[in-house]
Motif scaffolding. Structure first.
Motif, PDB file in Angstrom:
ATOM      1  N   ARG A  28       0.916  -0.968  -0.036  1.00 36.23           N
ATOM      2  CA  ARG A  28      -0.092   0.445  -0.369  1.00 36.23           C
ATOM      3  C   ARG A  28       0.965   1.304   0.260  1.00 36.23           C
ATOM      4  O   ARG A  28       0.189   2.716   0.336  1.00 36.23           O
ATOM      5  N   ASP A  29       2.028   1.117  -0.297  1.00 38.35           N
ATOM      6  CA  ASP A  29       3.131   2.715  -0.047  1.00 38.35           C
ATOM      7  C   ASP A  29       2.555   3.432   0.600  1.00 38.35           C
ATOM      8  O   ASP A  29       2.913   4.432   0.612  1.00 38.35           O
ATOM      9  N   ALA A  30       2.985   2.493   2.298  1.00 35.09           N
ATOM     10  CA  ALA A  30       2.341   3.504   3.069  1.00 35.09           C
ATOM     11  C   ALA A  30       4.079   4.013   3.378  1.00 35.09           C
ATOM     12  O   ALA A  30       4.668   3.808   3.590  1.00 35.09           O
ATOM     13  N   LYS A  31       3.284   5.470   4.388  1.00 31.39           N
ATOM     14  CA  LYS A  31       4.244   6.177   4.512  1.00 31.39           C
ATOM     15  C   LYS A  31       4.356   6.521   6.561  1.00 31.39           C
ATOM     16  O   LYS A  31       5.531   6.937   6.698  1.00 31.39           O
ATOM     17  N   LEU A  32       3.252   6.257   6.813  1.00 34.05           N
ATOM     18  CA  LEU A  32       3.806   6.063   8.112  1.00 34.05           C
ATOM     19  C   LEU A  32       3.005   4.500   9.292  1.00 34.05           C
ATOM     20  O   LEU A  32       1.578   3.864   7.627  1.00 34.05           O
TER      21      LEU A  32
END
Length: 416
Positions: free
Chosen positions: A70-74
Motif C-alpha cells: 500500500r506504499d504506506a508513509k507511516l
C-alpha cells in the motif's frame, strides 16, 4: 510505482484498541488514508478506519507486506507495547519514520531487558530474576511475597502475587505459557501505592504531565494484579513529583529516548520510589481523554509527532478537578449491551461511558485489560463526592450478555 500513489498518503494503524479511534481521527485530519490492522473481526477502532486488514499485529512480516503493498508513509501504534515493536521493525525495513529504533523498541517492551538496563543504570526498581523455570530460584536471594509476570505480554496477563513456593510454581507456569519467548520475571513485591506517571521527553528533559493512583480490584483471595481504575491526579508530594521527573530523565538517558511520550508505573511509599516498568508510549484505556480533559493536552497528537520525527511542541495546564476512570469487567460471556448509564450521564453522576466490545464478542474469564468491556468517567471538585458518584454508578449500571443475562462483575469494586 504503487497503484495507490495518487491517493492520500497511507497510515497503517496497528491494533484496534479504543484509543486508536482518536488516533485514526487525528490522522484523517492530517490528510491520511487510514488502514487498521487487527486480528479480530470487529475491533473497537474498525468503524473509524478507512480499511481493515484482519491480520495479527504480531506478524511483522505480514505487516511489512501490507505496508509495502500500500506504499504506506507511516506505520504507527500509540499505546500497545508489542504493536510498537512491529511498527519500529516495519519502519526500519521500509525506511519509514519512527520514534526510536527497533532495538530500542525491544528494550522498552521486554521486561527482562528493561529490568537489566534499569539496574545497570541505577534506576530504582525491585530485586528480580529473569527465568525460564523454577530451577535456581532459591539462589536468587529474593524474599516473599514476589510478583510473577510474563516477560513480553500485553494486557497485564499472567501478573500474579505469590506468597510461597507453591503459589510461585503455579503462577510461573501460567506466566511462561503466556510469554511468546517462554520467559518470565520474578521480582520482590514492593508495598506502597501504585502511581502511574505520564510524561513527555523533549531534549532529554521530562515534563510530568499527569499522575494517577491505580487501584486494584477486590480479588477475594485471587492474587491478580489488575486494576479497577485510576484516580487523577495522585495524592503525592511535590518532592515525589521532582523525584519522578528525575527518574524519567534517567530512563530517557539509559534507553536513548527523546522526543517521545513516556509512561511509568511506580510504587511510591513515602519518599521511596520504585519503578515497576515503563513504556515509551502513551497509556491505554481512558488515559488520552483524561489527560486532555485535565490539562488541555492532546497526547495522541504528541505521539503522532513523535512517530513522524517532528520536534514536540506542547502546552498543558495544572488539573483543577478530580477524575476517576473505572473499568468494567464481566463474567465469561458473549457480550451484549449496557444499560442504566444514560440517566447517570444526564444527571451528571458520570461524564460518559465508553463501550469497548461489540455485541457478539466473546469475553474471557481472566480479569485483564483485554477483557474489559467498557469504562466510565466521574468528575468532582471534592474527592468524597467522587467516591459517592462511583458507588452510585456501580449500583445503577448493568451489563448483559446476548441472552439478556446480567454479567457485570460488581464484586470487585471498593471505593472510598
Amino acid at each position: 510505482m504503487s497503484k495507490y500513489s495518487n491517493e492520500k498518503p497511507v497510515a497503517i494503524v496497528l491494533g484496534g484498541t479504543f484509543p486508536h479511534i482518536k488516533l485514526i481521527e487525528n490522522l484523517k485530519k492530517r490528510g491520511y488514508c487510514t488502514i487498521l490492522v487487527d486480528y479480530y473481526e470487529n475491533p473497537s477502532a474498525k468503524m473509524a478506519a478507512d480499511e481493515h486488514y484482519q491480520e495479527s499485529t504480531l506478524d511483522m512480516d505480514k505487516v511489512v507486506e501490507i505496508a509495502r503493498g500500500r506504499d504506506a508513509k507511516l506505520v504507527i501504534s500509540t499505546c500497545i507495547d508489542q504493536a510498537n515493536v512491529t511498527a519500529c521493525y516495519v519502519a526500519e525495513k521500509l525506511g519509514l519514520p519512527a520514534p526510536y529504533s527497533y532495538e530500542t523498541s525491544l528494550a522498552v517492551t521486554n521486561k527482562g531487558i528493561m529490568k537489566d538496563c534499569m539496574v545497570q543504570n541505577g534506576i530504582p526498581t525491585s530485586k528480580y530474576v529473569f527465568i525460564k523455570d523454577l530451577s535456581g530460584f532459591e539462589y536468587a536471594g529474593l524474599k516473599f511475597p514476589v510478583a510473577v509476570k510474563p516477560a513480553d505480554s500485553n494486557s497485564s496477563k499472567g501478573v500474579r502475587k505469590a506468597c510461597d513456593l507453591d503459589e510461585l510454581g503455579r503462577f510461573l507456569d501460567e506466566a511462561l505459557k503466556i510469554s511468546r519467548t517462554n520467559e518470565a520475571i520474578i521480582e520482590e513485591y514492593k508495598e506502597g501505592r501504585e502511581i502511574g506517571v505520564d510524561c513527555v521527553i523533549k531534549d532529554k528533559k521530562a515534563s510530568v504531565i499527569m499522575t494517577r493512583e491505580r487501584r486494584k480490584v477486590v480479588s477475594n483471595g485471587d492474587p491478580i494484579q489488575q486494576i479497577q481504575g485510576s484516580f487523577w491526579p495522585a495524592d503525592i508530594t511535590q518532592r515525589n513529583i521532582v523525584a519522578l521527573k528525575r527518574i524519567a530523565e534517567d530512563i530517557a538517558d539509559a534507553f536513548n529516548l527523546d522526543n517521545t511520550p513516556l509512561m511509568m508505573q511506580t510504587i511510591v511509599n513515602g519518599d521511596d520510589i520504585n519503578v515497576i516498568e515503563f513504556g515509551a508510549r502513551i497509556g491505554g484505556g481512558e488515559n488520552y481523554q483524561i489527560i486532555e480533559l485535565h490539562t488541555g493536552l492532546d497526547i495522541i497528537e504528541v505521539a503522532i509527532d513523535s512517530f513522524l520525527g517532528c520536534p514536540l511542541t506542547f502546552d498543558y495546564k495544572a488539573p483543577a478537578n478530580f477524575y476517576a476512570d473505572i473499568y468494567l469487567y464481566t463474567e465469561p460471556c458473549v457480550f451484549g449491551e449496557f444499560s442504566g448509564y444514560e440517566e447517570l450521564v444526564n444527571t451528571g453522576v458520570i461524564e460518559y461511558l465508553h463501550v469497548y466490545k461489540a455485541r457478539g464478542v466473546e469475553v474471557g474469564a481472566e480479569i485483564s485489560s483485554n477483557n474489559r468491556v467498557g469504562a466510565f468517567l466521574v468528575k468532582s471538585e471534592q474527592i468524597d463526592e467522587l467516591y459517592e458518584k462511583i458507588n452510585i454508578a456501580i449500583q445503577k449500571i448493568e451489563t448483559f450478555d446476548i441472552n439478556g443475562r446480567p454479567v457485570l462483575r460488581k464484586d470487585i469494586y471498593c471505593c472510598g
